[in-house]
Design an enzyme around this catalytic site. Structure first.
Site, PDB file in Angstrom:
ATOM      1  N   LYS A   2      26.097 -68.186  40.356  1.00  0.00           N
ATOM      2  CA  LYS A   2      25.257 -68.758  39.447  1.00  0.00           C
ATOM      3  C   LYS A   2      25.827 -70.021  39.316  1.00  0.00           C
ATOM      4  O   LYS A   2      26.943 -70.100  38.897  1.00  0.00           O
ATOM      5  CB  LYS A   2      25.482 -67.938  38.199  1.00  0.00           C
ATOM      6  CG  LYS A   2      24.577 -68.544  37.105  1.00  0.00           C
ATOM      7  CD  LYS A   2      24.489 -67.588  35.855  1.00  0.00           C
ATOM      8  CE  LYS A   2      24.209 -68.243  34.540  1.00  0.00           C
ATOM      9  NZ  LYS A   2      24.045 -67.332  33.469  1.00  0.00           N
ATOM     10  N   GLU A  62      22.425 -72.350  32.761  1.00  0.00           N
ATOM     11  CA  GLU A  62      23.107 -71.913  31.464  1.00  0.00           C
ATOM     12  C   GLU A  62      24.264 -72.383  31.386  1.00  0.00           C
ATOM     13  O   GLU A  62      25.194 -71.614  30.681  1.00  0.00           O
ATOM     14  CB  GLU A  62      22.901 -70.652  31.208  1.00  0.00           C
ATOM     15  CG  GLU A  62      21.279 -70.064  31.200  1.00  0.00           C
ATOM     16  CD  GLU A  62      21.055 -68.581  31.036  1.00  0.00           C
ATOM     17  OE1 GLU A  62      21.969 -67.926  31.185  1.00  0.00           O
ATOM     18  OE2 GLU A  62      19.957 -68.395  30.541  1.00  0.00           O
ATOM     19  N   ASP A  79      12.374 -64.921  32.462  1.00  0.00           N
ATOM     20  CA  ASP A  79      13.608 -64.345  32.497  1.00  0.00           C
ATOM     21  C   ASP A  79      13.418 -62.570  31.980  1.00  0.00           C
ATOM     22  O   ASP A  79      13.575 -62.404  30.793  1.00  0.00           O
ATOM     23  CB  ASP A  79      14.568 -64.869  31.216  1.00  0.00           C
ATOM     24  CG  ASP A  79      16.017 -64.343  31.303  1.00  0.00           C
ATOM     25  OD1 ASP A  79      16.477 -63.561  32.261  1.00  0.00           O
ATOM     26  OD2 ASP A  79      16.786 -64.675  30.708  1.00  0.00           O
ATOM     27  N   ASN A  87      28.279 -64.793  35.559  1.00  0.00           N
ATOM     28  CA  ASN A  87      29.114 -65.880  34.622  1.00  0.00           C
ATOM     29  C   ASN A  87      30.639 -65.481  34.706  1.00  0.00           C
ATOM     30  O   ASN A  87      31.146 -64.781  34.223  1.00  0.00           O
ATOM     31  CB  ASN A  87      28.875 -65.868  32.977  1.00  0.00           C
ATOM     32  CG  ASN A  87      27.319 -65.821  32.939  1.00  0.00           C
ATOM     33  OD1 ASN A  87      26.740 -66.857  33.354  1.00  0.00           O
ATOM     34  ND2 ASN A  87      26.722 -65.374  32.033  1.00  0.00           N
ATOM     35  N   ARG A 145      10.042 -74.699  31.184  1.00  0.00           N
ATOM     36  CA  ARG A 145      11.082 -73.780  31.921  1.00  0.00           C
ATOM     37  C   ARG A 145      10.529 -73.199  32.844  1.00  0.00           C
ATOM     38  O   ARG A 145      11.124 -72.684  34.005  1.00  0.00           O
ATOM     39  CB  ARG A 145      11.803 -72.843  30.831  1.00  0.00           C
ATOM     40  CG  ARG A 145      12.837 -72.015  31.478  1.00  0.00           C
ATOM     41  CD  ARG A 145      13.384 -71.178  30.274  1.00  0.00           C
ATOM     42  NE  ARG A 145      14.245 -70.130  30.876  1.00  0.00           N
ATOM     43  CZ  ARG A 145      14.710 -69.228  30.242  1.00  0.00           C
ATOM     44  NH1 ARG A 145      14.875 -69.388  29.038  1.00  0.00           N
ATOM     45  NH2 ARG A 145      15.529 -68.219  30.862  1.00  0.00           N
ATOM     46  N   TRP A 178      15.424 -72.031  23.936  1.00  0.00           N
ATOM     47  CA  TRP A 178      16.101 -70.887  23.434  1.00  0.00           C
ATOM     48  C   TRP A 178      15.504 -70.676  22.077  1.00  0.00           C
ATOM     49  O   TRP A 178      16.149 -69.947  21.163  1.00  0.00           O
ATOM     50  CB  TRP A 178      17.665 -71.125  23.303  1.00  0.00           C
ATOM     51  CG  TRP A 178      18.257 -71.166  24.685  1.00  0.00           C
ATOM     52  CD1 TRP A 178      17.674 -70.774  25.751  1.00  0.00           C
ATOM     53  CD2 TRP A 178      19.655 -71.356  25.236  1.00  0.00           C
ATOM     54  NE1 TRP A 178      18.560 -70.774  27.047  1.00  0.00           N
ATOM     55  CE2 TRP A 178      19.860 -71.212  26.443  1.00  0.00           C
ATOM     56  CE3 TRP A 178      20.574 -71.690  24.431  1.00  0.00           C
ATOM     57  CZ2 TRP A 178      21.049 -71.408  27.205  1.00  0.00           C
ATOM     58  CZ3 TRP A 178      22.119 -71.928  25.032  1.00  0.00           C
ATOM     59  CH2 TRP A 178      21.978 -71.815  26.714  1.00  0.00           C
ATOM     60  N   GLU A 214      28.311 -58.099  30.077  1.00  0.00           N
ATOM     61  CA  GLU A 214      27.118 -58.830  29.571  1.00  0.00           C
ATOM     62  C   GLU A 214      25.716 -58.179  29.556  1.00  0.00           C
ATOM     63  O   GLU A 214      25.133 -57.465  30.799  1.00  0.00           O
ATOM     64  CB  GLU A 214      27.285 -60.130  30.302  1.00  0.00           C
ATOM     65  CG  GLU A 214      25.974 -61.188  29.879  1.00  0.00           C
ATOM     66  CD  GLU A 214      26.319 -62.446  30.153  1.00  0.00           C
ATOM     67  OE1 GLU A 214      27.463 -62.722  30.370  1.00  0.00           O
ATOM     68  OE2 GLU A 214      25.304 -63.434  29.794  1.00  0.00           O
ATOM     69  N   ARG A 215      25.258 -57.862  28.499  1.00  0.00           N
ATOM     70  CA  ARG A 215      23.804 -57.262  28.514  1.00  0.00           C
ATOM     71  C   ARG A 215      23.916 -55.813  28.927  1.00  0.00           C
ATOM     72  O   ARG A 215      22.986 -55.211  29.410  1.00  0.00           O
ATOM     73  CB  ARG A 215      22.680 -57.797  29.342  1.00  0.00           C
ATOM     74  CG  ARG A 215      22.792 -59.723  29.243  1.00  0.00           C
ATOM     75  CD  ARG A 215      22.659 -59.959  27.626  1.00  0.00           C
ATOM     76  NE  ARG A 215      22.408 -61.415  27.292  1.00  0.00           N
ATOM     77  CZ  ARG A 215      22.319 -61.888  26.465  1.00  0.00           C
ATOM     78  NH1 ARG A 215      22.267 -61.257  25.159  1.00  0.00           N
ATOM     79  NH2 ARG A 215      22.485 -63.306  26.262  1.00  0.00           N
ATOM     80  N   GLU A 226      17.785 -55.572  28.942  1.00  0.00           N
ATOM     81  CA  GLU A 226      18.053 -56.876  27.987  1.00  0.00           C
ATOM     82  C   GLU A 226      16.906 -56.881  26.924  1.00  0.00           C
ATOM     83  O   GLU A 226      17.025 -57.366  25.695  1.00  0.00           O
ATOM     84  CB  GLU A 226      18.367 -57.881  28.653  1.00  0.00           C
ATOM     85  CG  GLU A 226      18.566 -59.321  27.910  1.00  0.00           C
ATOM     86  CD  GLU A 226      19.100 -60.383  28.890  1.00  0.00           C
ATOM     87  OE1 GLU A 226      19.376 -60.348  29.885  1.00  0.00           O
ATOM     88  OE2 GLU A 226      19.326 -61.563  28.067  1.00  0.00           O
ATOM     89  N   GLU A 244      15.530 -60.391  42.470  1.00  0.00           N
ATOM     90  CA  GLU A 244      16.361 -59.980  41.256  1.00  0.00           C
ATOM     91  C   GLU A 244      15.636 -59.061  40.123  1.00  0.00           C
ATOM     92  O   GLU A 244      14.862 -59.971  39.434  1.00  0.00           O
ATOM     93  CB  GLU A 244      17.231 -60.998  40.717  1.00  0.00           C
ATOM     94  CG  GLU A 244      18.212 -60.538  39.843  1.00  0.00           C
ATOM     95  CD  GLU A 244      19.262 -61.589  39.291  1.00  0.00           C
ATOM     96  OE1 GLU A 244      19.619 -62.768  40.267  1.00  0.00           O
ATOM     97  OE2 GLU A 244      19.284 -61.903  37.993  1.00  0.00           O
TER      98      GLU A 244
HETATM   99  C1  BDP Z   1      19.774 -63.935  30.810  1.00  0.00           C
HETATM  100  C2  BDP Z   1      20.826 -63.513  30.008  1.00  0.00           C
HETATM  101  C3  BDP Z   1      22.221 -64.089  30.297  1.00  0.00           C
HETATM  102  C4  BDP Z   1      22.570 -64.142  31.968  1.00  0.00           C
HETATM  103  C5  BDP Z   1      21.235 -64.669  32.320  1.00  0.00           C
HETATM  104  C6  BDP Z   1      21.424 -64.855  33.828  1.00  0.00           C
HETATM  105  O1  BDP Z   1      20.495 -63.489  28.720  1.00  0.00           O
HETATM  106  O2  BDP Z   1      23.327 -63.154  29.676  1.00  0.00           O
HETATM  107  O3  BDP Z   1      23.505 -64.647  32.052  1.00  0.00           O
HETATM  108  O4  BDP Z   1      20.104 -64.072  32.284  1.00  0.00           O
HETATM  109  O5  BDP Z   1      20.852 -63.856  34.708  1.00  0.00           O
HETATM  110  O6  BDP Z   1      18.907 -63.101  30.811  1.00  0.00           O
HETATM  111  O7  BDP Z   1      22.333 -65.515  34.720  1.00  0.00           O
END
Ligand code: BDP
Length: 697
Positions: free
Chosen positions: A286, A290, A364, A209, A335, A541, A166-167, A392, A386
């Site tokens: 997590k 999301e 983010d 995730n 947010r 979003w 992911e990313r 990304e 973090e």
């Molecule tokens: C966002 C990303 C997503 C991550 C999320 C996270 O787009 O893919 O799952 O953060 O940190 O920036 O949980």
């Protein structure tokens, strides 16, 4: 023997271009014979009188490094027999100036001693000595003492079971789950070496995730095989967990954290994990973020969820790292405020082995964000940091962005919670609130690409993160200089040029991408400019939610007349940002909705200032290209060409970013492009069409 063939083989091997695989552990021979001889006089033996695997690793790493740098094999012996010119590795628990992982290196009477309280300290000391030689510093009278300021220095991999990341922008996952545990890819060890060399001591191998598969016996064996490779390098393994795992793989009807059966399931699971991996680090979670399930699905809170897992891990000394990256699908809410609102009331309610991991900024991983308002506000709960190494929101592996200045900007920010000087760094290193545990994580930018990070210069982000995790007082400049010398060249003028280019790269990116405090002009893949995006499954979003352009002006009012997110900071911080007249320009549109015609302290109106930044930012990529071209003679040809190609793409895309923004915003500002800049050659419609290609499936 056919000498011609042997010669050709050697010649082709020696002349092979550098593919970046060796990272900053290249150890190419030192060219200067005098310097090489001086180092060699102090490195005739490596003395090690121990069979500890970690100490053995330290000795072997030294030997490997010296072999390359000095061109000779330095023997590892148990005893130097009274001869000087040796490097002695020793553990001495009685070193009050060091913490458990710290080291001291002393050169006295031509004997270099590397001392640690533990083998880990010696390992880090061995790499520190090599770094000293790689950066060509004098070792006469050498005296270095260093201990890490943060305990858990980790990489977070967002890697999936199917090898996707992911990313991730540097190929597939490093972990070949389908081959493990039987086949151990040699690359796992190289990964461990690189991390140990910069002081990283933990790694979460799977995506936040998370898939519950990682908690099955089948996968635990695979994870254990990785842990075995990492152990001699002082690296502990952690797993991201899927909160409803008791349901998905445990057959229970609920994952309610207050349900006794659920608690028992996690306790049993922890026992099972520690049978496979006796020094397992713990869980990263997590939850209720999301769309990920979590304790709130059962009417419980984050502390309830974290504490259940913490109790399961505590008997084994494992920890829970619970993420504060949460926000609800509420278009009316800001947010920015979500994490603080959900977590601050829980301060003091977490078990002792829980760390709450907070992204550096409130939204983010944007190219520039103010520090997250939670830092400093939870004195009774260890807060970890973090950062994101994978780019990304920073142009993936194509655009050059050296991230140390992003990390430093956050770490050096003053929260004022205990008066002036209460920096974010002092929150997360525990010194401000006497935290019993401290942690920092970087979302990894590694992948299966031969050079690990896609963009050859993005290795510097991995490197700088590790070094800062060890010592957050190091400057971006020192770290760039070290990395360039260890990885690219030691020629002074080229070192200076590349260091300078790295240091300026972030601001250049911000200028053409999100100047003056703009944020999140993306949807979808987070690459192409889409400031016009106004439709999505949830309002936060969309891009328009963040920049709020209208006929009056631009920016998100977070003062008392707007969302009042500023109230989450201490009054001293509020004072810096509250007043649009005095708010520093980099944060202006984060906190204020500013009229297009408003004069800023640069003497230009908002509109003219924006245009100036977009245009000079895009132009500056041309400057990056020129700088890079000027170091060609000192850079390996393959690396040179790879960076030059990426910079050419970046140049094209920076103009594209510029055009997208100015043409779109012009529809609101109704102002001309100020001289001396020329209006874009394309129309907004044309830019949008270009961007749409990136969203095609
Ligand atoms: C966002 C990303 C997503 C991550 C999320 C996270 O787009 O893919 O799952 O953060 O940190 O920036 O949980």
């Amino acid at each position: 023997m056919n000498y011609k063939i042997v010669f050709l083989f050697l010649f082709s091997t020696l002349c092979r271009a550098d593919d970046g695989y060796r990272l900053w552990l290249k150890y190419d021979p030192i060219k200067d014979a005098g310097q090489r001889a001086a180092y060699a006089r102090s490195a005739q033996f490596i003395v090690l009188n121990s069979t500890s695997p970690v100490l053995k690793t330290a000795a072997e790493e030294l030997q490997t490094g010296l072999q390359g740098l000095l061109g000779k094999t330095v023997p590892i012996v148990a005893n130097a027999g009274g001869k000087t010119g040796s490097i002695v590795l020793t553990v001495n628990p009685n070193q009050p100036q060091l913490n458990e992982e710290g080291y001291q290196i002393l050169n006295r009477q031509n004997t270099i001693t590397i001392t640690g309280k533990t083998g880990f300290g010696v390992l880090y000391g061995a790499f520190a000595l090599l770094r000293h030689l790689q950066t060509r510093q004098s070792i006469a009278q050498l005296s270095l003492t260093s201990s890490p300021k943060i305990q858990h220095r980790m990489l977070n991999h967002w890697d999936n079971t199917d090898a996707s990341i992911e990313r991730g922008y540097a190929g597939e996952s490093l972990w070949k789950w389908y081959e493990l545990p039987e086949r151990i890819d040699p690359r796992y060890r190289e990964y461990a070496r690189a991390n140990a060399s910069i002081g990283i001591n933990g790694t979460v191998v799977n995506n936040v995730n998370a898939s519950s598969r990682f908690l099955t016996a089948e996968y635990l064996q695979k994870v254990a095989a990785l842990a075995n490779v990492f152990r001699p390098y002082g690296i502990k393994i952690y797993l991201s967990v899927y909160f409803p795992a008791p349901k998905t793989i445990g057959g229970l009807k609920t994952a309610d954290p207050l349900d006794p059966e659920v608690n028992q399931w996690w306790a049993d699971k922890a026992n099972e994990i520690y049978k496979f991996i006796p020094d397992f680090g713990g869980f990263l979670v997590k939850a209720n973020s999301e769309g990920q399930p979590g304790p709130q699905d059962y009417g419980r809170n984050h502390a309830d969820g974290a504490n259940m897992l913490a109790k399961a891990l505590a008997p084994h000394k494992g920890i829970v790292i619970w993420r504060a990256f949460v926000y609800k699908a509420d278009g009316k809410a800001d947010r920015f405020k979500a994490a603080y609102d959900e977590f601050k009331p829980l301060d003091g309610q977490f078990e002792k082995n829980v760390i709450v991991q907070v992204k550096n900024g409130p939204i983010d991983f944007q190219p520039r964000e103010p520090f997250s308002p939670i830092f400093g506000m939870m004195p009774k709960t260890p807060l970890g940091m973090e950062f994101q190494l994978t780019q990304e929101y920073l142009g993936f592996a194509t655009h050059l962005v050296y991230e140390a200045p992003i990390f430093k900007e956050c770490l050096d920010s003053d929260t004022y919670v205990s008066g002036k000087g209460s920096t974010v760094a002092k929150v997360i290193d525990g010194s401000l609130h006497d935290y019993t545990m401290t942690a920092i994580a970087g979302v990894a930018n590694t992948g299966s690409d031969r050079n690990w990070t896609g963009h050859p210069l993005a290795q510097a982000n991995w490197y700088a993160f590790g070094r800062l995790a060890w010592d957050h007082t190091l400057s971006s400049e020192v770290l760039a200089d070290e990395w360039v010398k260890m990885t690219l060249t030691n020629e002074p003028s080229s070192v200076k040029t590349v260091t300078d280019l790295l240091l300026k790269s972030r601001e250049i990116y911000v200028n053409y991408n999100t100047p003056l405090g703009l944020s999140r002009p993306w949807t979808g893949v987070h690459f192409a400019p889409e400031p016009w995006q106004n439709r999505s499954s949830r309002p936060d979003w969309t891009a328009v939610y963040y920049h709020r352009a209208d006929s009056v002006g631009l920016g998100f009012d977070r003062t008392a007349t707007g969302s009042n997110a500023l109230a989450q900071y201490r009054p001293e911080v509020q004072r810096q940002w509250n007043n649009p007249e005095t708010c520093p320009l980099p944060y202006l549109l984060w906190f204020h909705h500013i009229a297009w015609t408003k004069k800023l302290n640069t003497g230009r109106t908002l509109w003219d200032e924006l245009c100036t930044r977009f245009y000079t930012g895009a132009d500056s990529v041309g400057w990056l290209q020129k700088q890079w071209a000027s170091v060609k003679k000192d850079i390996d040809p393959e690396t040179f060409a790879s960076v030059a190609g990426r910079l050419a793409t970046q140049q094209k895309e920076a103009v594209w970013w510029r055009d997208a923004w100015v043409l779109y915003l012009q529809e609101f500002s109704k102002q001309p492009i100020p001289a001396p800049f020329k209006k874009p050659e394309r129309t907004l419609k044309e830019v949008k069409e270009l961007v749409n290609i990136y969203q095609l499936r």
